[in-house]
Design a protein around this motif. Structure first.
Motif, PDB file in Angstrom:
ATOM      1  N   VAL A 165      40.371  37.396 -12.619  1.00  0.00           N
ATOM      2  CA  VAL A 165      40.700  36.094 -13.208  1.00  0.00           C
ATOM      3  C   VAL A 165      40.059  34.967 -12.386  1.00  0.00           C
ATOM      4  CG1 VAL A 165      42.577  34.491 -13.759  1.00  0.00           C
ATOM      5  CG2 VAL A 165      42.864  36.936 -14.203  1.00  0.00           C
ATOM      6  N   ARG A 185      39.889  36.235   1.082  1.00  0.00           N
ATOM      7  CA  ARG A 185      40.099  36.748   2.453  1.00  0.00           C
ATOM      8  C   ARG A 185      39.053  37.797   2.861  1.00  0.00           C
ATOM      9  NH1 ARG A 185      45.619  40.431   1.678  1.00  0.00           N
ATOM     10  NH2 ARG A 185      44.837  41.620  -0.104  1.00  0.00           N
ATOM     11  N   ALA A 264      52.178  29.747 -15.157  1.00  0.00           N
ATOM     12  CA  ALA A 264      51.618  29.860 -16.513  1.00  0.00           C
ATOM     13  C   ALA A 264      51.320  31.314 -16.865  1.00  0.00           C
ATOM     14  CB  ALA A 264      50.349  29.018 -16.593  1.00  0.00           C
ATOM     15  N   LEU A 267      48.936  33.615 -20.705  1.00  0.00           N
ATOM     16  CA  LEU A 267      48.130  32.646 -21.464  1.00  0.00           C
ATOM     17  C   LEU A 267      47.349  33.281 -22.625  1.00  0.00           C
ATOM     18  CD1 LEU A 267      46.865  30.239 -18.650  1.00  0.00           C
ATOM     19  CD2 LEU A 267      48.528  29.757 -20.441  1.00  0.00           C
TER      20      LEU A 267
HETATM   21  P1  NAP Z   1      42.822  40.968  -9.155  1.00  0.00           P
HETATM   22  O1  NAP Z   1      41.490  41.239  -9.765  1.00  0.00           O
HETATM   23  O2  NAP Z   1      43.556  42.057  -8.482  1.00  0.00           O
HETATM   24  O3  NAP Z   1      42.648  39.726  -8.152  1.00  0.00           O
HETATM   25  C1  NAP Z   1      43.673  39.327  -7.299  1.00  0.00           C
HETATM   26  C2  NAP Z   1      43.079  38.498  -6.176  1.00  0.00           C
HETATM   27  O4  NAP Z   1      44.135  38.163  -5.285  1.00  0.00           O
HETATM   28  C3  NAP Z   1      42.024  39.205  -5.361  1.00  0.00           C
HETATM   29  O5  NAP Z   1      41.016  38.313  -5.031  1.00  0.00           O
HETATM   30  C4  NAP Z   1      42.804  39.662  -4.115  1.00  0.00           C
HETATM   31  O6  NAP Z   1      41.997  39.695  -2.985  1.00  0.00           O
HETATM   32  C5  NAP Z   1      43.779  38.541  -3.957  1.00  0.00           C
HETATM   33  N1  NAP Z   1      44.983  38.930  -3.226  1.00  0.00           N
HETATM   34  C6  NAP Z   1      45.918  39.833  -3.600  1.00  0.00           C
HETATM   35  N2  NAP Z   1      46.907  39.875  -2.689  1.00  0.00           N
HETATM   36  C7  NAP Z   1      46.580  38.972  -1.723  1.00  0.00           C
HETATM   37  C8  NAP Z   1      47.206  38.542  -0.541  1.00  0.00           C
HETATM   38  N3  NAP Z   1      48.383  39.063  -0.125  1.00  0.00           N
HETATM   39  N4  NAP Z   1      46.594  37.588   0.214  1.00  0.00           N
HETATM   40  C9  NAP Z   1      45.422  37.076  -0.178  1.00  0.00           C
HETATM   41  N5  NAP Z   1      44.762  37.445  -1.300  1.00  0.00           N
HETATM   42  C10 NAP Z   1      45.344  38.382  -2.053  1.00  0.00           C
HETATM   43  O7  NAP Z   1      43.818  40.406 -10.250  1.00  0.00           O
HETATM   44  P2  NAP Z   1      43.424  39.550 -11.529  1.00  0.00           P
HETATM   45  O8  NAP Z   1      43.162  40.462 -12.668  1.00  0.00           O
HETATM   46  O9  NAP Z   1      42.402  38.560 -11.145  1.00  0.00           O
HETATM   47  O10 NAP Z   1      44.810  38.835 -11.823  1.00  0.00           O
HETATM   48  C11 NAP Z   1      45.327  37.911 -10.883  1.00  0.00           C
HETATM   49  C12 NAP Z   1      46.754  37.580 -11.258  1.00  0.00           C
HETATM   50  O11 NAP Z   1      46.781  36.887 -12.488  1.00  0.00           O
HETATM   51  C13 NAP Z   1      47.649  38.821 -11.462  1.00  0.00           C
HETATM   52  O12 NAP Z   1      48.924  38.552 -10.945  1.00  0.00           O
HETATM   53  C14 NAP Z   1      47.685  38.974 -12.977  1.00  0.00           C
HETATM   54  O13 NAP Z   1      48.860  39.633 -13.406  1.00  0.00           O
HETATM   55  C15 NAP Z   1      47.678  37.537 -13.397  1.00  0.00           C
HETATM   56  N6  NAP Z   1      47.196  37.235 -14.739  1.00  0.00           N
HETATM   57  C16 NAP Z   1      47.765  36.168 -15.331  1.00  0.00           C
HETATM   58  C17 NAP Z   1      47.347  35.764 -16.562  1.00  0.00           C
HETATM   59  C18 NAP Z   1      47.983  34.547 -17.158  1.00  0.00           C
HETATM   60  O14 NAP Z   1      47.898  34.338 -18.367  1.00  0.00           O
HETATM   61  N7  NAP Z   1      48.630  33.742 -16.367  1.00  0.00           N
HETATM   62  C19 NAP Z   1      46.352  36.463 -17.251  1.00  0.00           C
HETATM   63  C20 NAP Z   1      45.762  37.564 -16.617  1.00  0.00           C
HETATM   64  C21 NAP Z   1      46.202  37.939 -15.347  1.00  0.00           C
HETATM   65  P3  NAP Z   1      41.714  41.055  -2.168  1.00  0.00           P
HETATM   66  O15 NAP Z   1      40.617  41.760  -2.937  1.00  0.00           O
HETATM   67  O16 NAP Z   1      41.315  40.552  -0.845  1.00  0.00           O
HETATM   68  O17 NAP Z   1      42.994  41.858  -2.175  1.00  0.00           O
END
Ligand code: NAP
Length: 300
Positions: A165, A185, A264, A267
């Motif tokens: 995302v 990080r 949010a 979405l």
């Molecule tokens: P992702 O690909 O796993 O990305 C998560 C990011 O967060 C990575 O860059 C990861 O970095 C970092 N991260 C995780 N734990 C961390 C910590 N303790 N400290 C620092 N950095 C950390 O996930 P994604 O698919 O992008 O989704 C991100 C979030 O958005 C999820 O919670 C997902 O459920 C949510 N989401 C929300 C919507 C919405 O409509 N609001 C839609 C889709 C997804 P590292 O690689 O260093 O671990």
């Protein structure tokens, strides 16, 4: 095609209609559970209750994005009746019957384990997460426009996290002319942010990076937008937290400081349910075809 495949679609929202449409196009035999208030009819699909469906004939069960709650209840906007799925229901299905859900919780996992049925969490897949980031970005842009009185162009925006995302969000706000900085990080993420022409910073120094922010968009599912960080933001900063519940922001402190912070979730289902449904339907169909082929290879 999915001819002679018996699939139960249980509950959900508008996204499920795209899944039903796609599966009926593929000639699957569908039982729709929790759809009694749905006016629209689909050829090859029968509305029924969980007690009416012949569980022994099911090849797959499709749950909504949220799966079940901790009591096994499945939400449906198309029914006023409670639909509850139990491990006993799953045990009655054939051993190859696979349960597909968007996300999961310990209860659903435990049920699948107890019944020895495979549980596929679709939203853990990179392809779905990346496709889904497209409507997520559009929803984020909508929220930023709604909750600020400045243009995105030339505004200072920090994106926290360079996952599936975060990368799409950062790229899109950059394309709209914002000054985008991205916090991560991992050294490879810092390198990628630099390659994208954006300003990288390490998340450990977040508190020193927010002094001039107009908008902070968090995608990290961990408490990183702490009271210390929020206390360094200008009072007009808008925080949009996209991370799954409970988000990564100290919302209580933000409110105390008068900083607008919005969680949010979901979405894609809000701003583009049809596209969001099509994304899930496309990948789900591929997986069901693979499941069918595997079954045919095992039992030629
Ligand atoms: P992702 O690909 O796993 O990305 C998560 C990011 O967060 C990575 O860059 C990861 O970095 C970092 N991260 C995780 N734990 C961390 C910590 N303790 N400290 C620092 N950095 C950390 O996930 P994604 O698919 O992008 O989704 C991100 C979030 O958005 C999820 O919670 C997902 O459920 C949510 N989401 C929300 C919507 C919405 O409509 N609001 C839609 C889709 C997804 P590292 O690689 O260093 O671990």
């Amino acid at each position: 095609m999915l001819t002679n495949q018996h699939i139960a679609v249980i509950g959900g929202d508008a996204r499920q209609l795209e899944i039903i449409r796609k599966l009926t196009e593929m000639n699957a035999d569908l039982s729709l559970i929790g759809f009694d208030q749905l006016d629209h009819g689909f050829t090859g699909a029968t509305k029924c209750s969980v007690n009416e469906v012949d569980l022994t004939k099911l090849d797959a069960i499709v749950l909504p994005v949220a799966g079940t709650n901790m009591e096994g209840e499945v939400d449906s906007i198309f029914s006023n009746e409670k639909v509850i799925l139990t491990a006993e229901h799953l045990s009655k299905t054939p051993s190859h019957c696979t349960v597909y859900s968007g996300i999961s919780n310990s209860h659903l996992q435990e049920m699948a384990k107890k019944a020895s049925r495979k549980l596929v969490k679709l939203f853990e897949r990179d392809d779905i997460a990346i496709y889904n980031s497209i409507p997520t970005v559009e929803g984020t842009i909508m929220m930023v426009i709604q909750h600020t009185d400045i243009t995105i162009h030339q505004s200072n925006i920090a994106v926290l996290g360079l996952g599936r995302v975060g990368m799409s969000v950062a790229r899109s706000f950059d394309a709209l002319g914002a000054n985008v900085s991205v916090g991560a990080r991992k050294p490879e993420h810092i390198a990628r942010i630099t390659e994208m022409g954006l300003k990288p910073f390490h998340l450990s120094s977040l508190a020193t990076e927010v002094a001039n922010l107009d908008v902070c968009i968090n995608t990290v599912p961990a408490q990183i937008v702490t009271s210390e960080v929020i206390s360094k933001m200008p009072s007009h900063t808008l925080i949009i937290d996209l991370a799954s519940k409970p988000g990564g922001t100290d919302f209580r402190f933000a409110e105390k400081r008068g900083i607008k912070a919005l969680l949010a979730p979901g979405l894609p289902g809000i701003v583009a349910p049809k596209t969001a449904g099509k994304i899930i339907a496309g990948v789900l169909t591929q997986l069901l075809i693979e499941q069918l082929k595997e079954g045919e290879e095992k039992n030629p």
